[in-house]
Scaffold this motif. Structure first.
Motif, PDB file in Angstrom:
ATOM      1  N   ILE A 165      -3.849  -1.223  11.544  1.00  0.00           N
ATOM      2  CA  ILE A 165      -5.302  -0.746  12.919  1.00  0.00           C
ATOM      3  C   ILE A 165      -3.659   0.744  14.067  1.00  0.00           C
ATOM      4  N   CYS A 166      -4.655   1.377  14.054  1.00  0.00           N
ATOM      5  CA  CYS A 166      -4.188   2.730  14.629  1.00  0.00           C
ATOM      6  C   CYS A 166      -2.591   3.583  14.319  1.00  0.00           C
ATOM      7  N   LEU A 208       3.082   1.388   5.128  1.00  0.00           N
ATOM      8  CA  LEU A 208       2.203   0.215   4.215  1.00  0.00           C
ATOM      9  C   LEU A 208       0.791  -0.018   3.880  1.00  0.00           C
ATOM     10  N   TYR A 209       0.667   1.311   3.689  1.00  0.00           N
ATOM     11  CA  TYR A 209      -0.711   1.682   2.766  1.00  0.00           C
ATOM     12  C   TYR A 209      -0.458   1.858   1.828  1.00  0.00           C
ATOM     13  N   THR A 210       1.254   1.621   0.673  1.00  0.00           N
ATOM     14  CA  THR A 210       1.349   1.678  -0.372  1.00  0.00           C
ATOM     15  C   THR A 210       1.360  -0.043  -0.463  1.00  0.00           C
ATOM     16  N   GLU A 211       1.762  -0.245  -0.028  1.00  0.00           N
ATOM     17  CA  GLU A 211       2.032  -1.533   0.123  1.00  0.00           C
ATOM     18  C   GLU A 211       0.856  -2.271  -0.137  1.00  0.00           C
ATOM     19  N   LEU A 212      -0.533  -2.304   0.833  1.00  0.00           N
ATOM     20  CA  LEU A 212      -1.432  -2.754   0.531  1.00  0.00           C
ATOM     21  C   LEU A 212      -1.898  -2.355  -1.093  1.00  0.00           C
ATOM     22  N   ALA A 213      -1.989  -1.089  -1.358  1.00  0.00           N
ATOM     23  CA  ALA A 213      -2.122  -0.685  -2.555  1.00  0.00           C
ATOM     24  C   ALA A 213      -1.753  -1.654  -3.120  1.00  0.00           C
ATOM     25  N   ARG A 214      -0.203  -2.086  -3.400  1.00  0.00           N
ATOM     26  CA  ARG A 214       0.062  -2.935  -4.865  1.00  0.00           C
ATOM     27  C   ARG A 214      -0.539  -4.447  -4.949  1.00  0.00           C
ATOM     28  N   ARG A 215      -0.748  -5.155  -3.065  1.00  0.00           N
ATOM     29  CA  ARG A 215      -1.336  -5.758  -3.380  1.00  0.00           C
ATOM     30  C   ARG A 215      -2.854  -5.914  -4.016  1.00  0.00           C
ATOM     31  N   GLY A 216      -3.386  -4.942  -4.195  1.00  0.00           N
ATOM     32  CA  GLY A 216      -5.158  -4.696  -4.662  1.00  0.00           C
ATOM     33  C   GLY A 216      -6.071  -3.708  -3.723  1.00  0.00           C
ATOM     34  N   ALA A 217      -6.087  -3.730  -2.721  1.00  0.00           N
ATOM     35  CA  ALA A 217      -6.838  -2.634  -1.816  1.00  0.00           C
ATOM     36  C   ALA A 217      -7.275  -1.722  -2.769  1.00  0.00           C
ATOM     37  N   GLN A 218      -8.231  -1.468  -2.560  1.00  0.00           N
ATOM     38  CA  GLN A 218      -9.303  -0.069  -2.861  1.00  0.00           C
ATOM     39  C   GLN A 218      -9.938   0.658  -2.171  1.00  0.00           C
ATOM     40  N   LEU A 219      -9.752   0.296  -0.735  1.00  0.00           N
ATOM     41  CA  LEU A 219     -10.596   0.469   0.464  1.00  0.00           C
ATOM     42  C   LEU A 219      -9.210   0.081   1.081  1.00  0.00           C
ATOM     43  N   ILE A 220      -9.033   0.653   2.470  1.00  0.00           N
ATOM     44  CA  ILE A 220      -7.739   0.396   3.534  1.00  0.00           C
ATOM     45  C   ILE A 220      -9.392   0.793   4.738  1.00  0.00           C
ATOM     46  N   ALA A 221      -9.239  -0.138   5.538  1.00  0.00           N
ATOM     47  CA  ALA A 221      -9.925  -0.037   7.048  1.00  0.00           C
ATOM     48  C   ALA A 221      -8.797   0.581   8.215  1.00  0.00           C
ATOM     49  N   VAL A 222      -9.143   1.104   9.031  1.00  0.00           N
ATOM     50  CA  VAL A 222      -7.943   1.652  10.057  1.00  0.00           C
ATOM     51  C   VAL A 222      -8.733   2.339  11.127  1.00  0.00           C
ATOM     52  N   CYS A 223      -8.463   1.000  11.773  1.00  0.00           N
ATOM     53  CA  CYS A 223      -9.046   0.459  13.335  1.00  0.00           C
ATOM     54  C   CYS A 223      -8.165   1.103  14.252  1.00  0.00           C
ATOM     55  N   ALA A 224      -9.004   1.988  15.351  1.00  0.00           N
ATOM     56  CA  ALA A 224      -8.201   2.645  16.260  1.00  0.00           C
ATOM     57  C   ALA A 224      -8.814   3.000  17.192  1.00  0.00           C
ATOM     58  N   SER A 225      -8.440   2.977  18.615  1.00  0.00           N
ATOM     59  CA  SER A 225      -8.861   3.890  19.778  1.00  0.00           C
ATOM     60  C   SER A 225      -7.648   4.390  20.069  1.00  0.00           C
ATOM     61  N   TRP A 226      -7.859   5.811  19.181  1.00  0.00           N
ATOM     62  CA  TRP A 226      -6.380   7.010  19.257  1.00  0.00           C
ATOM     63  C   TRP A 226      -6.650   7.923  20.614  1.00  0.00           C
ATOM     64  N   GLY A 227      -5.049   7.589  21.015  1.00  0.00           N
ATOM     65  CA  GLY A 227      -4.489   9.013  22.432  1.00  0.00           C
ATOM     66  C   GLY A 227      -5.641  10.517  22.314  1.00  0.00           C
ATOM     67  N   ALA A 228      -5.707  10.483  23.741  1.00  0.00           N
ATOM     68  CA  ALA A 228      -5.946  11.646  22.702  1.00  0.00           C
ATOM     69  C   ALA A 228      -4.859  12.617  24.076  1.00  0.00           C
TER      70      ALA A 228
END
Length: 272
Positions: free
Chosen positions: A141-142, A150-170
């Motif tokens: 998230i965001c 976090l992203y390398t850890e998700l990959a090490r846990r097997g993630a092939q696609l990672i969703a990043v769900c955001a409400s990005w600040g302007a």
């Protein structure tokens, strides 16, 4: 696998926002997608008291998302708020669909750029990877996107696609940072990144400085290529991902395999 990224503009009425989820999920299913990813704060935009909005994961809002996923036959990932038990809420993703009923609580809270998310939001602690049609999907998230570990850890846990769900600040340079970070995290993790952001509302709730979106949603390949990109307005992106390209990237770029442990400063030797 065909995926969809729904760049929506959430309002303050959770029921109305559910109608957006139903509309874009139906469009995604009609386009042949097996997964549709919505932004952070799909349930309700930032800038209003979230404790009044938050519901448990077995509450009516989450159950309606489950119903939408069941009616369309595809997996839905969407941002909501759940009670934290200490007067705050958790910033949560619900992931639901065929064979999937999971959730992720945002780990890194947005205490930056003059906004203090931790005042009203309690942090999560556990990375989460789900399976959709045989593809392993990590959840984030965001503000998480600024923390490559976090992203390398998700990959090490097997993630092939990672969703990043955001409400990005302007703000100055913020849209460029959002798109740059999405590409960087794809290269860090040698994974596909599906960056689902809130659309740009044009005007902001000035009294809170709340992050309410800048648009710029994108799907990025594990080689850092932008495969699909949105502008500022609400839009549905469609992209086909190939797990074979993840394997190829990890063999070619090999950053996950080559990563080395390095000495901590307090253990380093002084020069002689």
């Amino acid at each position: 696998m065909r995926i969809a990224v729904a760049q929506i503009l959430s309002g303050t009425d959770p029921a109305a926002n559910l109608q957006l989820v139903r509309h874009y999920t139906s469009q995604a299913a009609d386009a042949g997608a097996t997964l549709v990813i919505f932004p952070e704060a799909t349930m309700c935009r930032f800038g209003v008291p979230l404790a009044r909005i938050a519901e448990p994961l077995d509450g009516s809002w989450a159950n309606e998302v489950r119903r939408i996923a069941a009616d369309t036959g595809i997996t839905v990932i969407a941002g909501m708020f759940t009670p934290a038990g200490d007067g705050r809420v958790t910033n949560t993703l619900i992931a639901t669909g065929p064979g999937t009923d999971a959730h992720y609580h945002k780990i890194h809270l947005y205490d930056a750029f003059g906004f203090t998310e931790s005042r009203t939001v309690a942090p999560g602690h556990e990375p989460v990877v789900i399976s959709v049609s045989g593809v392993r999907v990590g959840l984030s998230i965001c503000y998480d996107i600024r923390f490559p570990g976090l992203y390398t850890e998700l990959a090490r846990r097997g993630a092939q696609l990672i969703a990043v769900c955001a409400s990005w600040g302007a703000g100055p340079g913020k849209l460029e940072q959002w798109t740059l970070l999405a590409r960087a995290r794809a290269l860090d993790s040698t994974s596909y990144i599906a960056a689902a952001g809130q659309a740009d509302p044009g005007c902001r709730p000035a009294e809170s400085g709340a992050p309410t979106g800048v648009g710029g949603s994108a799907v990025v390949s594990p080689f850092g290529e932008v495969m699909a990109a949105a502008g500022a307005e609400p839009q549905l992106l469609i992209a086909d991902i190939d797990p074979g390209r993840v394997a190829a990237a990890r063999d070619t770029i090999a950053v996950l395999r080559n990563q080395a442990d390095f000495a901590h400063l307090d253990k380093a030797e002084s020069p002689r």
